[in-house]
Design an enzyme around this catalytic site. Sequence first.
Site, short mmCIF file in Angstrom:
data_model
loop_
_atom_site.label_atom_id
_atom_site.label_comp_id
_atom_site.label_asym_id
_atom_site.label_seq_id
_atom_site.Cartn_x
_atom_site.Cartn_y
_atom_site.Cartn_z
N SER A 1 0.80 -1.23 0.00
CA SER A 1 0.00 0.00 0.00
C SER A 1 0.84 1.29 0.00
O SER A 1 0.54 2.20 -0.78
CB SER A 1 -1.01 -0.01 1.15
OG SER A 1 -0.39 -0.29 2.38
N ASP B 1 -5.13 -0.95 8.12
CA ASP B 1 -5.07 -2.30 7.56
C ASP B 1 -4.34 -3.25 8.53
O ASP B 1 -3.24 -3.72 8.25
CB ASP B 1 -4.32 -2.20 6.21
CG ASP B 1 -4.24 -3.54 5.49
OD1 ASP B 1 -5.03 -4.45 5.81
OD2 ASP B 1 -3.38 -3.65 4.60
#
Length: 282
Positions: free
Chosen positions: A102, A166
Amino acid sequence: MNYRHAYHAGNFADVVKHAVLSRLVEYLKQKDKAFRVIDTHAGIGRYDLASMEAGKTGEWQGGIGRLFEAALEPRTAALLEPYLEAVRLENSDGGLRRYPGSPLMVRYLLRKQDRLTAIELHHEDAARLKAVFAGDFQTRVIELDGWLALGAHLPPKEKRGLVLVDPPFEEDGEFERLVENLRRAHRRWPGGIYALWYPIKDRKAVAAFRAALKATGIPKLLDIAFEIRPASSDPSLDGSGLVVVNPPFTLEAELRVMLPALHRALAVEQPSRWTVEWLAGE
Ligand SMILES: C[S@@+](CC[C@H](N)C(=O)[O-])C[C@H]1O[C@@H](n2cnc3c(N)ncnc32)[C@H](O)[C@@H]1O
């Protein structure tokens, strides 16, 4: 802290998460004003798909491996282009050997005025992440508990941006922690966009999570659920979800184009489905 993302990087859940993330970043780029992305559980940033870890599970082959091979109709291809371009840039020598996690995927998309804060608690992973971004003045890597960062780093001074949360979901209570920390973060920065990732393994836990989110009273909660197989009897990752708080007004329509194509490319067993639902409106 046993979870290592290197075993899972590029799997179906990463593909969906990162494809949605790319649409959120692209939306923020529609205005010239600078924004910041805060990634509270960032991982190591760059993943070697030929590593022992990636080879052991082979998960990336069912994720980015499949999507890379898929024929996409033009509207879907256009929406996925920023994401796929980031993957291509990681593989500039051709083929598919590396996958951007990410923070790196986001970094490929930023303009020169935008900033990234990437937070990782695992000492060695944080060191690897720092090495990926060494010398990059637009990115700050911090070795810190991401849950603390949600307090300390909000709101960012740019007052525009996005927070990706996350967590690894390796400890009990992660769903509750996610809700509590969203509540806290939203109090500090109600205008931020938040994307909260969650696993679809235990359907009762997912239902309770959705109910708890609704009970927060936080408005504008869009829930994206993506399942690749029917519920299995032994706990396995049958799907993944992303709750987006304050989603761009364009996101829902984009998802309704992108998700069917991703589902065709990534689902392994029917019946399985994707859904986009408002848990809370305005
Ligand atoms: C699911 S992975 C992150 C994947 C990454 N966001 C991506 O999409 O490429 C979760 C990461 O959180 C890290 N982690 C675990 N507990 C943490 C905490 N309290 N604060 C920050 N990072 C944490 C783990 O070491 C792991 O690298």
